[in-house]
Design a protein around this motif. Structure first.
Motif, mmCIF file in Angstrom:
data_model
loop_
_atom_site.group_PDB
_atom_site.id
_atom_site.type_symbol
_atom_site.label_atom_id
_atom_site.label_comp_id
_atom_site.label_asym_id
_atom_site.label_seq_id
_atom_site.Cartn_x
_atom_site.Cartn_y
_atom_site.Cartn_z
ATOM 1 N N MET A 47 -1.628 6.366 16.336
ATOM 2 C CA MET A 47 -2.809 5.586 16.201
ATOM 3 C C MET A 47 -2.827 4.207 17.002
ATOM 4 O O MET A 47 -3.524 3.397 16.380
ATOM 5 C CB MET A 47 -3.205 5.620 14.745
ATOM 6 N N GLY A 48 -2.059 4.102 17.838
ATOM 7 C CA GLY A 48 -2.039 2.945 18.690
ATOM 8 C C GLY A 48 -3.198 3.213 19.687
ATOM 9 O O GLY A 48 -3.691 4.078 19.583
ATOM 10 N N GLU A 59 -11.725 9.365 9.400
ATOM 11 C CA GLU A 59 -10.973 10.844 8.665
ATOM 12 C C GLU A 59 -10.272 11.623 9.709
ATOM 13 O O GLU A 59 -9.107 12.098 9.412
ATOM 14 C CB GLU A 59 -12.296 11.683 8.270
ATOM 15 N N GLU A 60 -10.334 11.482 11.019
ATOM 16 C CA GLU A 60 -9.571 11.848 11.940
ATOM 17 C C GLU A 60 -8.309 11.087 12.247
ATOM 18 O O GLU A 60 -7.215 11.734 12.295
ATOM 19 C CB GLU A 60 -10.259 12.075 13.640
ATOM 20 N N LYS A 61 -8.348 9.860 11.964
ATOM 21 C CA LYS A 61 -6.989 9.077 12.039
ATOM 22 C C LYS A 61 -6.242 9.385 10.966
ATOM 23 O O LYS A 61 -5.072 9.747 11.081
ATOM 24 C CB LYS A 61 -7.586 7.496 11.986
ATOM 25 N N LYS A 62 -6.832 9.422 9.708
ATOM 26 C CA LYS A 62 -5.866 9.989 8.575
ATOM 27 C C LYS A 62 -5.396 11.225 8.827
ATOM 28 O O LYS A 62 -4.023 11.505 8.451
ATOM 29 C CB LYS A 62 -6.892 9.937 7.228
ATOM 30 N N ASP A 63 -6.081 12.146 9.351
ATOM 31 C CA ASP A 63 -5.568 13.645 9.304
ATOM 32 C C ASP A 63 -4.470 13.487 10.632
ATOM 33 O O ASP A 63 -3.482 14.158 10.362
ATOM 34 C CB ASP A 63 -6.708 14.494 10.004
ATOM 35 N N GLY A 95 -5.106 0.054 2.682
ATOM 36 C CA GLY A 95 -4.972 0.715 1.534
ATOM 37 C C GLY A 95 -5.534 2.092 1.518
ATOM 38 O O GLY A 95 -5.454 2.891 0.552
ATOM 39 N N TRP A 96 -6.262 2.443 2.666
ATOM 40 C CA TRP A 96 -6.691 3.812 2.320
ATOM 41 C C TRP A 96 -6.095 4.962 3.291
ATOM 42 O O TRP A 96 -5.873 5.919 2.938
ATOM 43 C CB TRP A 96 -8.223 3.804 3.324
ATOM 44 N N PHE A 97 -5.521 4.512 4.599
ATOM 45 C CA PHE A 97 -4.774 5.385 5.394
ATOM 46 C C PHE A 97 -3.264 5.760 4.595
ATOM 47 O O PHE A 97 -2.661 4.767 4.053
ATOM 48 C CB PHE A 97 -4.382 4.746 6.739
ATOM 49 N N PRO A 98 -2.775 6.736 4.770
ATOM 50 C CA PRO A 98 -1.487 7.156 4.175
ATOM 51 C C PRO A 98 -0.427 6.425 5.054
ATOM 52 O O PRO A 98 0.000 6.982 6.053
ATOM 53 C CB PRO A 98 -1.546 8.688 4.704
ATOM 54 N N LEU A 99 0.215 5.457 4.402
ATOM 55 C CA LEU A 99 1.254 4.613 4.886
ATOM 56 C C LEU A 99 2.501 4.701 4.459
ATOM 57 O O LEU A 99 3.542 4.246 4.662
ATOM 58 C CB LEU A 99 0.725 3.295 4.888
ATOM 59 N N ASP A 100 2.557 5.886 3.362
ATOM 60 C CA ASP A 100 3.878 5.892 2.512
ATOM 61 C C ASP A 100 4.982 6.186 3.245
ATOM 62 O O ASP A 100 6.032 5.812 3.183
ATOM 63 C CB ASP A 100 3.524 6.714 1.592
ATOM 64 N N LYS A 101 5.047 7.076 4.395
ATOM 65 C CA LYS A 101 6.120 7.695 5.234
ATOM 66 C C LYS A 101 6.308 6.651 6.441
ATOM 67 O O LYS A 101 7.248 7.182 7.400
ATOM 68 C CB LYS A 101 5.762 9.132 5.506
ATOM 69 N N ALA A 102 5.149 5.668 6.643
ATOM 70 C CA ALA A 102 5.410 4.834 7.906
ATOM 71 C C ALA A 102 6.569 3.711 7.729
ATOM 72 O O ALA A 102 6.692 3.198 6.274
ATOM 73 C CB ALA A 102 4.193 4.015 8.111
#
Length: 293
Positions: A47-48, A59-63, A95-102
């Motif tokens: 997502m750069g 939603e596409e970015k999140k997926d 706070g919305w995007f899944p960043l836990d594994k980044a």
């Protein structure tokens, strides 16, 4: 292990492949992820802006982020791009995007708005406070219309706890050398210019976040590793062969150029979302001969 150690070398700013109806091609994305990891990249940036993020929905970015984690499966670190020119909206997205594994968040400077240096400082200070992961600044004035000065970069590095590094794509070698001279010991500095990676690493940069590594990962990552080992004669020999490739990839537009090369490699369909269009036929022909040669 420090962030500098984990992100030393080549990161690749992944393209977003599309099908003929311009939906996301997850089959092709799986192949790209395997191709660049097998090619030797040290980490992946999803997502750069090379991923055509201005044309993707939230939603596409999140997926795509979640899909990338799953397909990378811990083989290399993943950096997530979260950038734009609406500070309050980006604060929410962090706070919305899944960043836990980044491992970190790469955030391009605000575009079009052309804020002052104080505005840039305050923008990044807000993002750093909101982000659950370290922030990497991204200075690309050719795209954003405003340079993040060396003084502002160093102020952020020293004064804002969660600012961990910068992708420097100003092309200004004097500015880059000033940042490298005065950076704190923890502060990662990587190139954002494929064609300048070798000399910038020679000046002290820790590596690069690359576009070309989408299409030429083996040669490019080896060139970067040799440069980091100060084996510049060998690195230059590889880089000399890549120079024509850099010129072709950026002759008309990024990511149109790199997508054209990846199409020739059989990795993706040559599809882009407007306002970006495929490269011209003459350039496609040149890219074809370079890739097949």
């Amino acid at each position: 292990m420090s962030l500098i150690q984990q992100l030393r070398g080549t990161g690749v700013a992944l393209v977003t492949p599309f099908t003929s109806d311009l939906s996301i091609d997850y089959t092709a994305l799986t192949g790209i992820i395997d191709f660049v990891i097998d090619g030797g990249v040290e980490y992946i940036v999803t997502m750069g802006t090379t991923g055509e993020t201005p044309t993707l929905s939230k939603e596409e970015k999140k997926d795509i982020i979640q899909f990338t984690y799953e397909k990378v499966a811990g083989r290399v670190p993943v950096v997530v791009g979260v950038g734009g020119n609406n500070t309050a909206e980006l604060e929410k997205e962090l706070g919305w995007f899944p960043l836990d594994k980044a491992i970190a968040v790469l955030s391009a400077s605000p575009y079009y708005s052309k804020p002052s240096q104080e505005g840039l400082f305050q923008h990044y200070k807000v993002l750093a406070a909101a982000s659950p992961k370290p922030i990497l600044l991204y200075n690309v004035p050719g795209r954003t219309g405003r340079n993040l000065s060396a003084a502002t970069t160093l102020r952020l590095a020293r004064e804002v706890k969660n600012i961990a590094g910068i992708k420097e794509a100003s092309g200004d070698m004097a500015q880059c050398m000033e940042i490298l001279r005065d950076r704190p010991g923890h502060f990662l500095v990587v190139s954002g210019d494929d064609a300048l990676a070798l000399p910038q690493i020679a000046c002290g940069m820790d590596g690069i976040i690359s576009v070309a590594a989408n299409s030429f990962p083996k040669a490019f990552t080896e060139m970067v590793r040799l440069s980091l080992k100060h084996q510049f004669r060998e690195a230059k020999a590889l880089n000399d062969r890549l120079i024509a490739g850099y010129e072709l990839l950026f002759a008309e537009n990024n990511p149109a150029g790199v997508k054209a090369a990846m199409y020739e490699l059989g990795l993706i369909g040559n599809y882009l979302r407007l306002p970006v269009v495929p490269v011209s036929e003459p350039l496609q022909e040149k890219i074809h001969h370079y890739v097949k040669g």
